[in-house]
Design a protein around this motif. Structure first.
Motif, mmCIF file in Angstrom:
data_model
loop_
_atom_site.group_PDB
_atom_site.id
_atom_site.type_symbol
_atom_site.label_atom_id
_atom_site.label_comp_id
_atom_site.label_asym_id
_atom_site.label_seq_id
_atom_site.Cartn_x
_atom_site.Cartn_y
_atom_site.Cartn_z
ATOM 1 N N ARG A 203 45.744 -31.863 -57.627
ATOM 2 C CA ARG A 203 46.267 -30.505 -57.793
ATOM 3 C C ARG A 203 47.350 -30.213 -56.753
ATOM 4 O O ARG A 203 47.290 -30.739 -55.625
ATOM 5 C CB ARG A 203 45.134 -29.506 -57.610
ATOM 6 C CG ARG A 203 44.139 -29.488 -58.764
ATOM 7 C CD ARG A 203 43.054 -28.474 -58.512
ATOM 8 N NE ARG A 203 42.364 -28.108 -59.747
ATOM 9 C CZ ARG A 203 41.635 -27.008 -59.902
ATOM 10 N NH1 ARG A 203 41.464 -26.184 -58.887
ATOM 11 N NH2 ARG A 203 41.046 -26.741 -61.047
ATOM 12 N N VAL A 204 48.279 -29.381 -57.106
ATOM 13 C CA VAL A 204 49.343 -28.932 -56.171
ATOM 14 C C VAL A 204 48.690 -28.413 -54.889
ATOM 15 O O VAL A 204 49.100 -28.754 -53.768
ATOM 16 C CB VAL A 204 50.192 -27.812 -56.826
ATOM 17 C CG1 VAL A 204 51.074 -27.120 -55.797
ATOM 18 C CG2 VAL A 204 51.031 -28.372 -57.974
ATOM 19 N N THR A 205 47.648 -27.598 -55.081
ATOM 20 C CA THR A 205 46.967 -26.979 -53.935
ATOM 21 C C THR A 205 46.404 -28.043 -52.998
ATOM 22 O O THR A 205 46.583 -27.953 -51.777
ATOM 23 C CB THR A 205 45.834 -26.086 -54.456
ATOM 24 O OG1 THR A 205 45.167 -26.761 -55.530
ATOM 25 C CG2 THR A 205 46.363 -24.757 -54.948
ATOM 26 N N ASP A 206 45.727 -29.052 -53.572
ATOM 27 C CA ASP A 206 45.116 -30.100 -52.727
ATOM 28 C C ASP A 206 46.184 -30.924 -52.018
ATOM 29 O O ASP A 206 46.033 -31.272 -50.846
ATOM 30 C CB ASP A 206 44.217 -31.017 -53.573
ATOM 31 C CG ASP A 206 43.011 -30.267 -54.112
ATOM 32 O OD1 ASP A 206 42.648 -29.228 -53.514
ATOM 33 O OD2 ASP A 206 42.447 -30.701 -55.138
ATOM 34 N N ASN A 207 47.263 -31.244 -52.738
ATOM 35 C CA ASN A 207 48.314 -32.072 -52.127
ATOM 36 C C ASN A 207 49.084 -31.323 -51.042
ATOM 37 O O ASN A 207 49.653 -31.938 -50.143
ATOM 38 C CB ASN A 207 49.254 -32.608 -53.211
ATOM 39 C CG ASN A 207 48.601 -33.710 -54.023
ATOM 40 O OD1 ASN A 207 47.863 -34.533 -53.477
ATOM 41 N ND2 ASN A 207 48.837 -33.715 -55.328
ATOM 42 N N VAL A 213 51.547 -34.450 -49.815
ATOM 43 C CA VAL A 213 52.909 -34.360 -50.354
ATOM 44 C C VAL A 213 53.961 -34.467 -49.243
ATOM 45 O O VAL A 213 55.014 -35.098 -49.432
ATOM 46 C CB VAL A 213 53.106 -33.080 -51.216
ATOM 47 C CG1 VAL A 213 52.884 -31.808 -50.417
ATOM 48 C CG2 VAL A 213 54.492 -33.056 -51.847
ATOM 49 N N PHE A 214 53.665 -33.921 -48.070
ATOM 50 C CA PHE A 214 54.630 -34.011 -46.953
ATOM 51 C C PHE A 214 54.755 -35.470 -46.495
ATOM 52 O O PHE A 214 55.850 -35.970 -46.237
ATOM 53 C CB PHE A 214 54.199 -33.125 -45.786
ATOM 54 C CG PHE A 214 53.894 -31.708 -46.210
ATOM 55 C CD1 PHE A 214 54.821 -30.952 -46.901
ATOM 56 C CD2 PHE A 214 52.657 -31.128 -45.915
ATOM 57 C CE1 PHE A 214 54.536 -29.651 -47.293
ATOM 58 C CE2 PHE A 214 52.362 -29.837 -46.305
ATOM 59 C CZ PHE A 214 53.297 -29.096 -47.010
ATOM 60 N N ASN A 238 48.028 -19.338 -59.064
ATOM 61 C CA ASN A 238 48.906 -18.504 -58.234
ATOM 62 C C ASN A 238 48.160 -17.956 -57.013
ATOM 63 O O ASN A 238 48.700 -17.948 -55.906
ATOM 64 C CB ASN A 238 49.480 -17.346 -59.060
ATOM 65 C CG ASN A 238 50.504 -17.819 -60.075
ATOM 66 O OD1 ASN A 238 50.818 -18.998 -60.141
ATOM 67 N ND2 ASN A 238 51.016 -16.905 -60.872
ATOM 68 N N ILE A 239 46.928 -17.523 -57.234
ATOM 69 C CA ILE A 239 46.135 -16.960 -56.126
ATOM 70 C C ILE A 239 45.856 -18.039 -55.075
ATOM 71 O O ILE A 239 46.018 -17.815 -53.873
ATOM 72 C CB ILE A 239 44.806 -16.358 -56.663
ATOM 73 C CG1 ILE A 239 45.104 -15.090 -57.466
ATOM 74 C CG2 ILE A 239 43.824 -16.081 -55.522
ATOM 75 C CD1 ILE A 239 43.905 -14.519 -58.212
ATOM 76 N N ASP A 240 45.487 -19.231 -55.552
ATOM 77 C CA ASP A 240 45.159 -20.316 -54.615
ATOM 78 C C ASP A 240 46.394 -20.792 -53.844
ATOM 79 O O ASP A 240 46.333 -21.050 -52.642
ATOM 80 C CB ASP A 240 44.512 -21.489 -55.373
ATOM 81 C CG ASP A 240 43.112 -21.138 -55.865
ATOM 82 O OD1 ASP A 240 42.581 -20.087 -55.445
ATOM 83 O OD2 ASP A 240 42.558 -21.900 -56.688
ATOM 84 N N VAL A 241 47.521 -20.887 -54.537
ATOM 85 C CA VAL A 241 48.747 -21.337 -53.857
ATOM 86 C C VAL A 241 49.197 -20.288 -52.834
ATOM 87 O O VAL A 241 49.600 -20.626 -51.713
ATOM 88 C CB VAL A 241 49.888 -21.621 -54.869
ATOM 89 C CG1 VAL A 241 51.190 -21.923 -54.136
ATOM 90 C CG2 VAL A 241 49.524 -22.779 -55.772
ATOM 91 N N LYS A 242 49.103 -19.030 -53.239
ATOM 92 C CA LYS A 242 49.520 -17.938 -52.337
ATOM 93 C C LYS A 242 48.772 -18.034 -50.992
ATOM 94 O O LYS A 242 49.375 -17.920 -49.932
ATOM 95 C CB LYS A 242 49.227 -16.607 -53.037
ATOM 96 C CG LYS A 242 49.601 -15.348 -52.271
ATOM 97 C CD LYS A 242 49.366 -14.141 -53.193
ATOM 98 C CE LYS A 242 48.958 -12.894 -52.449
ATOM 99 N NZ LYS A 242 50.017 -12.171 -51.790
ATOM 100 N N LYS A 243 47.453 -18.278 -51.082
ATOM 101 C CA LYS A 243 46.643 -18.397 -49.854
ATOM 102 C C LYS A 243 47.152 -19.535 -48.975
ATOM 103 O O LYS A 243 47.260 -19.404 -47.762
ATOM 104 C CB LYS A 243 45.178 -18.703 -50.224
ATOM 105 C CG LYS A 243 44.331 -17.463 -50.458
ATOM 106 C CD LYS A 243 42.863 -17.865 -50.641
ATOM 107 C CE LYS A 243 42.325 -17.244 -51.905
ATOM 108 N NZ LYS A 243 41.295 -18.000 -52.598
ATOM 109 N N ILE A 244 47.474 -20.644 -49.622
ATOM 110 C CA ILE A 244 47.940 -21.816 -48.857
ATOM 111 C C ILE A 244 49.296 -21.530 -48.207
ATOM 112 O O ILE A 244 49.511 -21.826 -47.028
ATOM 113 C CB ILE A 244 48.003 -23.057 -49.771
ATOM 114 C CG1 ILE A 244 46.577 -23.460 -50.152
ATOM 115 C CG2 ILE A 244 48.728 -24.209 -49.096
ATOM 116 C CD1 ILE A 244 46.489 -24.501 -51.246
#
Ligand code: FAD
Ligand code: A2P
Length: 272
Positions: A203-207, A213-214, A238-244
């Motif tokens: 997932r985008v969030t996990d990476n 990803v970096f 969106n909610i999960d990414v926002k937190k990150i």
């Protein structure tokens, strides 16, 4: 007496705000894209969405929000769409053919626009599924490359075939006569799957939170001074990414208050 100006009895009635379909591509049994003629008067900023649709059985327009997937300079408009089997609009829209007309309300709006971000060094596009659509526009927008040193497109889907529209689009940029040179090697494409084997997964969030990803792209971790982001996926995404992003020190902005990142829903989920 016959009125010469009246339409022939066999002529199809014109839809209000009609736009004629010029091409249709089916990517999977759940995804398709199509292009329509662009109304001459339609102006929009790359990344914005409009209301499009068909006439409902009751004769009234059945409209839904759609990101314009083509850039602001394009002569046509492109859309990238889900097929919801029992969806009021897409159960019918998925059958459109070249020459058909759709309804296109010419009032583009949206938050995924350059004006809503403060200047930065790197711009991250973070999407799942059809959330790629506004970035299909922004990846073809010259301003994207004029304003940033690097642009990172992270796109996650369950299966490999669902990445194909985005993969072909990114591939085509290299040879694009209009912006190919501008894109150069500035665009870093990072597609992943979550439910089918693929060279890059997760997932985008996990990476983002693991830092994978970096490390993979040789970039420093996101930071408020250099990084800007645009987010488009399901509400949960969106909610999960926002937190990150907030964890990295970035603040959400808007057209009226440019900051470090902006968010838009790719669709309105059940009961939300
Ligand atoms: P609806 O009754 O609208 O939806 C039925 C259900 O299907 C929803 O409750 C949801 O669970 C699911 N669903 C709807 N859309 C999606 C989707 N895109 N991906 C996964 N599941 C979905 N859709 C696009 O396909 N492409 C776009 O570019 C796009 N841009 C949008 C921009 C905005 C700002 C918003 C709010 C929505 C956008 N949508 C987009 C969703 C679109 O408006 C419709 O919901 C979609 O076309 C389905 O319409 P429908 O009438 O068939 O079903
Ligand atoms: P996963 O397969 O782990 O659920 P969907 O098809 O359900 O809309 O999901 C599209 C992609 O988005 C899938 O790869 C899914 O991963 C991922 N995804 C769904 N919800 C989230 C979330 N809250 N945060 C990050 N990724 C998500």
């Amino acid at each position: 007496m016959t009125d010469a100006a009246a339409p022939a009895p066999t002529a199809k009635p014109h839809l209000p705000d009609a736009a004629r379909v010029t091409s249709v591509t089916h990517w999977t049994d759940r995804l398709f894209s199509f292009r329509v003629e662009r109304p001459r008067s339609l102006r929009f900023r790359s990344g914005e969405f409009v209301m499009i649709g068909l006439l409902g059985d009751n004769g009234k327009p059945l409209l839904r929000a759609y990101s314009i997937a083509s850039p602001a300079w394009d002569e046509e408009l492109e859309f990238y769409s889900i097929k919801v089997p029992d969806g009021p609009l897409t159960s019918r829209l998925q059958h459109i053919k070249v020459g058909d007309e759709i309804i296109l309300r010419p009032k583009p709006v949206g938050t995924l626009v350059h004006d809503a971000l403060l200047p930065g060094k790197r711009l991250w596009f973070l999407a799942t599924g059809t959330g790629l659509a506004p970035f299909a526009s922004l990846m073809r927008e010259p301003e994207t490359y004029e304003k940033y040193d690097q642009v990172i497109m992270m796109h996650t889907c369950r299966e490999v075939a669902e990445l194909e529209y985005g993969r072909q689009l990114v591939e085509s940029l290299k040879d694009d006569p209009l912006i190919g040179e501008l894109v150069g090697d500035k665009l870093l494409y990072y597609p992943t799957t979550t439910r089918e084997a693929f060279p890059r997964m997760g997932r985008v969030t996990d990476n983002l939170s693991s830092g994978k990803v970096f490390a993979d792209l040789g970039l420093p971790p996101m930071n408020r001074d250099e990084d800007r982001a645009m987010v488009c996926g399901s509400l949960a995404f969106n909610i999960d990414v926002k937190k990150i992003l907030e964890g990295f020190g970035l603040t959400e902005g808007a057209n009226s208050d440019p900051q470090q990142f902006v968010v838009e829903k790719a669709f309105v989920g059940d009961g939300i």
